[in-house]
Each structure stands twice: as C-alpha cells, then as structure tokens.
Design an enzyme around this catalytic site. Structure first.
Site, PDB file in Angstrom:
ATOM      1  N   GLU A  80       4.081  -0.219   5.222  1.00  0.00           N
ATOM      2  CA  GLU A  80       3.804   0.518   6.465  1.00  0.00           C
ATOM      3  C   GLU A  80       3.657   2.017   6.265  1.00  0.00           C
ATOM      4  O   GLU A  80       4.475   2.658   5.607  1.00  0.00           O
ATOM      5  CB  GLU A  80       4.916   0.249   7.498  1.00  0.00           C
ATOM      6  CG  GLU A  80       4.641   0.882   8.854  1.00  0.00           C
ATOM      7  CD  GLU A  80       5.579   0.409   9.956  1.00  0.00           C
ATOM      8  OE1 GLU A  80       5.417   0.866  11.091  1.00  0.00           O
ATOM      9  OE2 GLU A  80       6.481  -0.412   9.688  1.00  0.00           O
ATOM     10  N   PRO A 127       0.780  -1.247   0.000  1.00  0.00           N
ATOM     11  CA  PRO A 127       0.000   0.000   0.000  1.00  0.00           C
ATOM     12  C   PRO A 127       0.811   1.296   0.000  1.00  0.00           C
ATOM     13  O   PRO A 127       0.274   2.346  -0.310  1.00  0.00           O
ATOM     14  CB  PRO A 127      -0.808  -0.094   1.300  1.00  0.00           C
ATOM     15  CG  PRO A 127      -0.688  -1.469   1.791  1.00  0.00           C
ATOM     16  CD  PRO A 127       0.552  -2.036   1.217  1.00  0.00           C
ATOM     17  N   PHE A 128       2.093   1.216   0.375  1.00  0.00           N
ATOM     18  CA  PHE A 128       2.874   2.453   0.462  1.00  0.00           C
ATOM     19  C   PHE A 128       4.153   2.352  -0.359  1.00  0.00           C
ATOM     20  O   PHE A 128       5.188   2.909  -0.009  1.00  0.00           O
ATOM     21  CB  PHE A 128       3.157   2.790   1.941  1.00  0.00           C
ATOM     22  CG  PHE A 128       1.893   2.891   2.735  1.00  0.00           C
ATOM     23  CD1 PHE A 128       1.063   3.982   2.592  1.00  0.00           C
ATOM     24  CD2 PHE A 128       1.486   1.848   3.561  1.00  0.00           C
ATOM     25  CE1 PHE A 128      -0.139   4.063   3.279  1.00  0.00           C
ATOM     26  CE2 PHE A 128       0.288   1.918   4.256  1.00  0.00           C
ATOM     27  CZ  PHE A 128      -0.528   3.034   4.112  1.00  0.00           C
ATOM     28  N   LYS A 159       3.943  -4.305  13.808  1.00  0.00           N
ATOM     29  CA  LYS A 159       4.771  -5.169  14.650  1.00  0.00           C
ATOM     30  C   LYS A 159       4.072  -6.510  14.706  1.00  0.00           C
ATOM     31  O   LYS A 159       2.967  -6.626  15.234  1.00  0.00           O
ATOM     32  CB  LYS A 159       4.917  -4.601  16.071  1.00  0.00           C
ATOM     33  CG  LYS A 159       6.121  -3.691  16.245  1.00  0.00           C
ATOM     34  CD  LYS A 159       7.417  -4.447  16.190  1.00  0.00           C
ATOM     35  CE  LYS A 159       8.586  -3.535  15.820  1.00  0.00           C
ATOM     36  NZ  LYS A 159       8.793  -3.374  14.398  1.00  0.00           N
TER      37      LYS A 159
END
Length: 417
Positions: free
Chosen positions: A220, A202-203, A236
C-alpha cells in the site's frame, strides 16, 4: 546488466549496508505505475539525522527539509496522531521506535531497469559492492509467537465495536491485533529477503534505525507527490488467492462486485478526499480509480486512487500532516475511530500503520503504509507484527479473524511457523 545481475547487486548492496547504523531500502519489485520513479532506492549511512517525538515533530521535519533540501529517508510513526489530534496512547511499547525519524544518506544508489546509478556519494562504491561475497543464511528463526488476542476475545471485541457502529459513534474502524515473540533472535536481512521473495510487493522496504528494524512487504501507498500533484492509494478489500486459475479469476470477480468490500472502500475514499481537500487547490480533488482490483502472491486487493493539485500556499510537509495517519488504518470518522482503537486494541501501534519513504531535494516524495511488516528491536530481542481489517456494520467477526490470519500468512511462513 540483466535482471539476475541487478538482483545480485541489490543483495550485495543490502549486505554491505548492514555494517552501517542507519540505512533504508525502498523496493518496488519492478512494479510499474505512473508514479514510480525508480525500481529500487538504497540509502546507506547518515550525514544528518532528525529524531523527534509527537508534539512538534512535523515542524522539526519542515525545518530539517528547508535547512538541507537534500534526499531524505524516514519514518512517520502512527503515534504522530497525538500531535495531529488531541489523542494519547495508553498501551506499553516494547519496540520503542522514534515517533519521527529522518536521515540524509551518505550514499544513495538507484536501480532502474538494467542500470545502477549512484545519486549520492563516491561512485566507486559500485565496485566495492560488486566485490562483496554473499552470505546465504538458510536457518529458520526459532521463535515462540504469541498473540495479544485469542480468537474468542477477538470476536467479542469485534462485536463491541459493531455496537459502536450501530449506535452511530463510527461507521468503520480498522481494528488490529499484535503477534509477538520475546527472546527473539533473527537475522533481519535474511528474514526480509525471504519475505520479499515469498511476497514481493510494490512498496516493500527494509529500514534499520540503529538496533531497530522494519522488514516490510507492504502493498500500500500512503501518499506521494509528483510535481504539484498529491496521490493517495488506500487499500480496503481483501480476498485469498487460489492455485486454480479459473477459481482465482472467480474470486477476483467476486471481490470486485462485493457490496461489503465496496462499502468499506468507498468510506475510506471519502475520508481521503476530505483529508486531501485541506491541502488542495479548490475543486481539484478527484477519484482517478474506484475499486481497482490488484493481484499479489497471497491476496487480491481492492485499491482506489485519489489525487489533487497541491495548493501553492501549502508546504508539502503540511500536506503529509493533513492526511496523517492514513484513513485506511484508522476508520471513519477518523478521530472517533482512533479513540476507539486506543480503547480496544491491546498494543501500542508505534511504527506499525505509520509510514516510511523518501523525500527528494525538489520536494517530491513517496511514502508507504507499514502493514504486512515485521518490526524488530534487536537490543530488547522483541519481534512484533500486527494485522487487522476494516470492521463495518456488515462485518462477520469470524471472517474478520480469518482475514487477519490470511494477512499474517507470509510473515508466519518466513518466521518458520
């Protein structure tokens, strides 16, 4: 335009952009969440740039934004920690990214659904890009990839870090190791395209700063701002995918209910809550989702979402500074964890575990975490990627080493290893 046509246009736009000294692509890979504004943003060329080293870099960024109030794309290196806290780094750096770099693009193209929109620059560039003939590079890079740690030294170091945990210096640390190649010659865009195909996240993003490149498949988000809300989504907790759908579902359930992974996650959630408090309207910090399980091609991840209302007296640049570097890449307590990172890691992190992203004219922003990313200095022919994980009291050094290799698997594959 249909999906396939949009994808071809995106490839052509990235290929056209390679002739510019500076450009940045932020790609969500059609991943939709409440905070994602565009599927993809491609910023090409620079009207204005800001490069600064740790010291007063955030102040310079504040002034740069106030002067221009325009779209800006940029890099926040992990080394800005030396400005935020009284820290330093002793390790050598063969990549030499600036500590902070931002640019205002000449052209800005947004892809959303089946639409292509030129936000900045001459709209006729759409036709220019359509005319581009795609080069399809299929040759694998010929690289000799080495690690700064052998397995034995890595395990010994994790044991030393656990000693620090047992005596109460810290209760979690993100410990990383570098894989690197000297005399590295790659086609950065071809490698990025392959990485993004193998591991769409997504990033994801591609960032070129002159002869330096970041090829990122990061899952992230560090921090984003939407109107008066700040949102952070630390990761995490990691588990390997299975090709067997029943087994894969069992792995997912086991990750969700793992006491160890929950402990790692909640420590960082507490740290992020504390960081956000510095910029928040009193009482507005909340955990929107705890221990969410999200699935990516190679791994399942445990992701939590924390948000707050930005205090009107706090400038958004200061809100970024107040949370930087992100807790998921340091550990807790944050300052002591960063001191031990410098003491026990063998490489300067530089851009790795920093962030890149964009700021809109209105002051909304979205920044990722630079993990699962290849960093490349074309001039020095030096290629690097780092991987790591959270070390807690319950950490098993052998398992932590295997998790590093799992996180590196997609990158090793695209580099022909």
């Amino acid at each position: 335009m249909n999906n396939a046509e949009i994808n071809v246009f995106k490839q052509k736009a990235l290929q056209w952009a390679t002739s510019f000294e500076v450009y940045c692509c932020l790609d969500s890979n059609k991943y939709s969440d409440p905070y994602t504004q565009y599927d993809c943003l491609i910023a090409i060329g620079s009207d204005h740039t800001l490069a600064a080293n740790a010291g007063n870099a955030f102040d310079k960024l504040h002034s740069f934004y106030e002067e221009h109030k325009n779209w800006m794309f940029g890099l926040l290196s992990y080394e800005l920690k030396n400005e935020v806290e009284d820290l330093s780094s002793q390790h050598t750096d063969q990549l030499n990214f600036p500590d902070l770099f931002f640019f205002i693009p000449t052209y800005l193209i947004a892809l959303q659904g089946d639409e292509i929109k030129v936000i900045k620059g001459d709209p006729s560039i759409i036709e220019i890009i359509h005319q581009i003939k795609l080069n399809h590079s299929t040759s694998k890079p010929n690289l000799k990839i080495e690690s700064k740690f052998d397995k034995e030294t890595y395990i010994e170091t994790v044991e030393k870090l656990k000693t620090h945990i047992k005596r109460g210096d810290i209760y979690e640390i993100n410990f990383c190791q570098e894989f690197f190649a000297n005399h590295a010659e790659i086609n950065p865009l071809a490698v990025y395209n392959e990485l993004n195909t193998l591991s769409p996240t997504p990033f994801a993003g591609f960032f070129k700063i002159n002869h330096k490149y970041i090829l990122s498949a990061t899952p992230e988000r560090f921090l984003c701002k939407r109107n008066n809300r700040l949102i952070s989504q630390p990761i995490k907790g990691t588990a390997k995918r299975s090709k067997n759908s029943v087994e894969d579902e069992q792995i997912k359930i086991a990750l969700k209910s793992s006491i160890k992974e929950q402990a790692e996650n909640v420590m960082i959630v507490d740290l992020v809550r504390n960081d956000l408090t510095k910029s928040a309207v009193q009482g507005s910090v909340k955990v929107d989702e705890l221990f969410g399980i999200y699935t990516f091609p190679q791994v399942h991840q445990m992701i939590s979402t924390i948000s707050c209302e930005l205090n009107p007296t706090t400038h958004f640049i200061d809100a970024i500074k107040n949370t930087f570097p992100m807790g998921s890449m340091t550990g807790a307590p944050k300052i002591k964890a960063m001191e031990l990172i410098d003491a026990y890691e063998k490489s300067k992190r530089g851009a790795f575990s920093g962030s890149f992203g964009c700021i809109s004219p209105s002051g909304n922003f979205d920044f990722n975490v630079i993990i699962r990313s290849i960093l490349y200095n074309e001039k020095e022919q030096y290629l690097s990627f780092q991987v790591g994980g959270a070390i807690t009291y319950a950490a098993d050094p052998e398992s932590e080493y295997e998790e590093c290799l799992l996180k590196a698997s997609a990158i090793l594959k695209v580099l022909g290893q």
